[in-house]
Design an enzyme around this catalytic site. Structure first.
Site: not given
Ligand code: NAD
Length: 493
Positions: A151-152, A175, A228, A250-251, A284, A383
């Site tokens: 979402w960021n 999604k 995510g 990308e985590l 991230c 994190e």
């Molecule tokens: P999240 O993992 O909770 O959710 C990310 C996405 O995954 C959402 O669309 C969510 O609905 C979906 N999702 C959740 N569970 C799932 C499953 N079991 N199967 C399939 N899809 C699923 O992350 P968040 O809170 O939305 O985002 C924050 C995280 O993202 C932080 O850890 C941040 O560091 C990371 N991030 C990484 C980068 C990068 O480029 N490395 C960039 C931005 C954010």
């Protein structure tokens, strides 16, 4: 309340179940729109639409040059719609309008760059070691790509996947995060306006459990491109592995900003602040650990606390605001919980640590600085994804490298020094996908970005990236008029 709909096979539609999710405006702390709460039925429809589009003449018969032209056209449309899309992002995630607008104005570059690259991916004729054989390779698209985003920075993260993936000839089911989906639903309309055939770009919204899980395990999805959290990344990686799908992940991160005593300390302080307080720390690549050489430790810590104290929190659309709210209610509680956990664990607060309240009722948290943090503590290892900085002293270059590398993550690192030979030495030894020297949070469509260790698998942006959305095919043509010599052994000579 405003409603946004899914885009499946060129049709705007609610979820088949008729259910909706509400999305919060974190500045006003009130729901402002509804998005479809999609489930397996919607996922199956969207994947079918993407699969049909992938196999359709309308898409397959387009030359790479023609695909490139469509990408450049969509880049122009994004530029024309930048203000409108940035405003939607701000409403949904509370980030500064100035930051989201800057992103939206830069996003077209990915479509221009990968649009230009679409017709420059060449196979080759192999100097094969068998007489009378003509052997060549070419690059083909993978098929249906599932793009799942956080979402960021919804549209930037999506663009890192869409631009190369479409240039390569794939189709998409997207999604976005259930916490900030509005901009993606509005953005998707631009692709058909640009001339992409219906079904090439599909978007459905919903929760990770409701829609996400089905999407990543759907048999007709060839690749999952995910941004995510580490925990979700691991779950997706397991599912992709079990179902033999390609995946890029990308985590998260726990990136170190390393300040040496010989650095330009004023520039370093600004860079460190941008690494952790910009975007309310919800990036991230947040430089959430600050490593400072002991000679300048107290002086530099003071400079950071002074910056933190002066940060103006407020309405994200106000040009004077420097830090907006935290993006959603569960995350607000999580960040506050991690701050109080750190204090319970004995961490020493140097600034902040509390919610910030104002008349808006927004989800604000003070910029927060902890001093003398142990690198083994949870505060330094996990994190937080909020405006919380863990400051750690170090003595030597070797200490700094060991501390910087001493977490499970490896997304990015910042180094502040005027010693050029140190710059090269330390850049080689840091285990992170990106190293910034005397700068921080710099990004480009030309530069690969991604994580080592628990920060992910694969890279986004940069020329090579397009091939992670393609696969090679090798074609053998036997020109000989003679019969196969011995049909019972492999042809090795
Ligand atoms: P999240 O993992 O909770 O959710 C990310 C996405 O995954 C959402 O669309 C969510 O609905 C979906 N999702 C959740 N569970 C799932 C499953 N079991 N199967 C399939 N899809 C699923 O992350 P968040 O809170 O939305 O985002 C924050 C995280 O993202 C932080 O850890 C941040 O560091 C990371 N991030 C990484 C980068 C990068 O480029 N490395 C960039 C931005 C954010």
């Amino acid at each position: 309340m405003k409603r946004f709909e899914n885009l499946i096979g060129g049709e705007k539609c609610p979820a088949a179940s008729g259910k909706w999710l509400r999305s919060l405006d974190p500045y006003r702390n009130e729901d402002w729109c509804e998005i479809p709460d999609s489930d397996e039925v919607d996922v199956d429809r969207a994947v079918e639409a993407a699969r049909d589009a992938f196999q359709s003449d309308a898409w397959r018969s387009l030359t790479p040059t023609a695909r490139g032209a469509l990408l450049r056209r969509v880049g122009d449309l994004i530029a024309e719609n930048a203000e409108r899309l940035a405003e939607l992002e701000v409403r949904d995630n509370g980030k500064l309008l100035s930051e989201m607008l800057a992103q939206l104005k830069y996003i077209p570059q990915w479509y221009y760059y990968f649009g230009g690259l679409a017709d420059k991916i060449e196979g080759g004729v192999l100097p094969i070691d068998k007489a009378d054989h003509f052997v060549y390779t070419n690059w083909e698209p993978l098929g249906v790509i599932a793009a799942i985003t956080a979402w960021n920075s919804p549209l930037l993260l999506l663009t890192w996947k869409l631009a190369p993936g479409l240039a390569a000839g794939n189709t998409f089911v997207i999604k976005p995060s259930e916490f900030a989906s509005a901009s993606t639903l509005a953005f998707a309309d631009l692709f058909e306006e640009a001339g992409f055939p219906a079904g090439v770009v599909n978007v459905l919204t919903g929760t990770g459990r409701g829609a996400g899980q089905r999407l990543v395990s759907h048999p007709d999805v060839a690749k999952v491109a995910f941004t995510g959290s580490e925990a979700t990344g691991r779950a997706i990686s397991s599912s992709a592995g079990a179902n033999l799908k390609h995946a890029t992940l990308e985590l998260g991160g726990k990136s170190a900003n390393i300040v040496f005593a010989d650095a330009d300390l004023q520039a370093a302080a600004a860079g460190v602040a941008s690494g952790i307080f910009a975007a309310t720390g919800q990036t991230c690549m947040a430089g959430s650990r600050l490593l400072v050489q002991r000679e300048v430790y107290e002086e530099f810590l003071q400079a950071i606390c002074t910056i933190a104290e002066g940060i103006k929190l407020g309405n994200p659309v106000d040009p004077d605001t420097q830090m907006g709210p935290v993006a959603n209610a569960p995350h607000y509680q999580k960040v506050l919980g991690m701050i109080s956990q750190a204090m319970d664990d004995g961490a020493e607060l140097a600034y902040g640590g509390n919610p910030h309240t104002d008349a808006s009722g927004g989800l604000f948290i003070q910029p927060t600085v902890f001093r003398d943090v142990s690198n083994e503590s949870r505060l330094a290892q996990e994190e937080i994804f909020g405006p919380v900085l863990a400051v750690i002293p170090f003595d030597t270059e070797e200490d700094a490298i060991a501390i910087a590398n001493g977490t499970p993550f490896g997304l990015a690192a910042g180094v502040w020094t005027t010693n050029m030979s140190r710059t090269f030495r330390i850049s080689q030894k840091l285990k992170s996908g990106t190293v910034w020297v005397n700068t921080y949070r710099a990004l480009s469509y030309i530069a690969p970005f991604g994580g080592m260790k628990a920060s992910g698998l694969g890279r986004e942006s940069g020329q090579e990236m397009i091939k992670s959305y393609m696969q090679t095919k090798t074609v053998w043509i036997n020109n000989s008029t003679e019969a196969v010599t011995n049909p019972f052994i492999m042809r090795l000579s």
